[in-house]
Design an enzyme around this catalytic site. Structure first.
Site, short mmCIF file in Angstrom:
data_model
loop_
_atom_site.label_atom_id
_atom_site.label_comp_id
_atom_site.label_asym_id
_atom_site.label_seq_id
_atom_site.Cartn_x
_atom_site.Cartn_y
_atom_site.Cartn_z
N SER A 164 -15.63 58.63 88.03
CA SER A 164 -14.99 59.04 89.29
C SER A 164 -15.78 60.19 89.90
O SER A 164 -16.46 60.95 89.19
CB SER A 164 -13.55 59.50 89.02
OG SER A 164 -13.01 60.18 90.15
N ASN A 222 -12.85 50.24 81.98
CA ASN A 222 -12.33 50.50 83.32
C ASN A 222 -10.98 51.20 83.32
O ASN A 222 -10.68 51.97 84.24
CB ASN A 222 -12.22 49.18 84.09
CG ASN A 222 -11.35 49.30 85.32
OD1 ASN A 222 -11.75 49.88 86.33
ND2 ASN A 222 -10.14 48.76 85.25
N SER A 254 -11.94 64.73 81.86
CA SER A 254 -12.09 63.44 81.19
C SER A 254 -13.24 62.64 81.79
O SER A 254 -14.01 61.99 81.06
CB SER A 254 -10.79 62.64 81.26
OG SER A 254 -10.52 62.17 82.57
N LYS A 255 -13.39 62.68 83.10
CA LYS A 255 -14.44 61.91 83.75
C LYS A 255 -15.81 62.57 83.59
O LYS A 255 -16.82 61.87 83.46
CB LYS A 255 -14.10 61.71 85.23
CG LYS A 255 -12.87 60.84 85.47
CD LYS A 255 -13.03 59.44 84.88
CE LYS A 255 -11.88 58.52 85.24
NZ LYS A 255 -12.06 57.15 84.70
N TYR A 311 -8.00 65.33 84.49
CA TYR A 311 -8.68 64.15 85.01
C TYR A 311 -10.16 64.44 85.21
O TYR A 311 -11.03 63.66 84.79
CB TYR A 311 -8.03 63.72 86.32
CG TYR A 311 -8.59 62.42 86.88
CD1 TYR A 311 -8.26 61.20 86.30
CD2 TYR A 311 -9.44 62.42 87.97
CE1 TYR A 311 -8.76 60.00 86.80
CE2 TYR A 311 -9.96 61.24 88.48
CZ TYR A 311 -9.62 60.04 87.90
OH TYR A 311 -10.13 58.86 88.39
#
Length: 266
Positions: free
Chosen positions: A149, A97, A165-166, A162
């Site tokens: 996300s 998480n 990465s997701k 970001y």
């Protein structure tokens, strides 16, 4: 919020980034469902607070294992795993998480430093923990849930590290489901939240929690569901995917728990 409970009695759930937000709500829900939980994060006060909350809601007042550490440091990750196994003897559920974000334009002089930090936090730590937990998850025929996300599906200006990465996390989830299912009987899934009222924007955008909540409430008001997410919304989805009885046929799934964010093209 009334949460659907599954029976995780006798299970051991390790939840990274569980000293606040989605991780804290997930730890509390697992505890309420009878599991032994591992509460971990960088903030010792937060870890202690959430651990007490878990004990309070546990049907048998089980005390969580508290581990203060930084998942971007491999030695801390290894200590987290070792301490969990020494304390509980096994690992049944790994919830990756912990995550972070930063405003990062490709023209920024420190772009590569921001990129490396976000990848280390959001992706590399997940890969490392999954790799190192494999022997224990194989013994229990356990499962892994990764928290992704909607940014894995949509481009954000000045948010490329970001988003990357997701998106990579989603693909890692699918690859691990395909690889670990046949031989080790491990299920691997991800959850893709929309905006959720947590502290992530406080740290990512350097704003106050009040400003963050106002921003996310404005976005959430555009959702088909009419509101932003609460940490408990995502915790419930985690528990569903972790339950072999409820979701035993699900692996390699990137489950949208986004209030309709993607469907409505918010």
């Amino acid at each position: 919020m009334s949460l659907l409970l599954y029976d995780f009695t006798g299970k051991v759930a390790l939840i990274t980034g569980s000293s606040s937000g989605i991780g804290a709500a997930t730890a509390q829900l697992f505890a309420k469902s009878g599991a032994n939980v591992v509460v971990t994060g960088r903030n010792s006060d937060g870890v202690s607070k959430v651990a007490k909350q878990c004990t309070d809601v546990s049907p048998k007042q089980l005390k969580p294992l508290q581990v203060v550490g930084d998942i971007t440091i491999e030695d801390d990750c290894q200590r987290l795993i070792d301490t969990t196994v020494q304390t509980f003897g096994k690992i049944d559920i790994l919830v990756n998480n912990a995550g972070t974000g930063r405003v990062a334009s490709i023209a920024d002089s420190d772009y590569m430093e921001k990129f490396a930090f976000i990848m280390q936090t959001n992706l590399n730590s997940v890969v490392y923990l999954t790799h190192k937990c494999l022997p224990y998850l194989a013994k229990t025929r356990g499962n892994v849930i990764n928290i992704s996300s909607v940014a894995s599906k949509q481009a954000l200006i000045s948010g490329s590290p970001y988003c990357i990465s997701k998106a990579a996390l989603d693909m890692f989830t699918k690859c691990m489901a395909a690889e670990l299912g046949p031989k080790h009987h491990i299920r691997v899934n991800a959850i893709i939240p929309g905006v959720v009222l947590t502290d992530i924007a406080v740290h990512s955008l350097n704003i106050s929690r009040e400003q963050s909540d106002q921003m996310y409430t404005a976005i959430g008001s555009k959702y088909p569901i009419g509101r932003p997410g609460q940490p408990e919304d995502i915790a419930t989805a985690v528990a569903y995917l972790a339950s072999d009885k409820a979701a035993g046929f699900l692996t390699g799934t990137c489950l949208l728990a986004d209030g309709g964010h993607i469907a409505a093209n918010i």
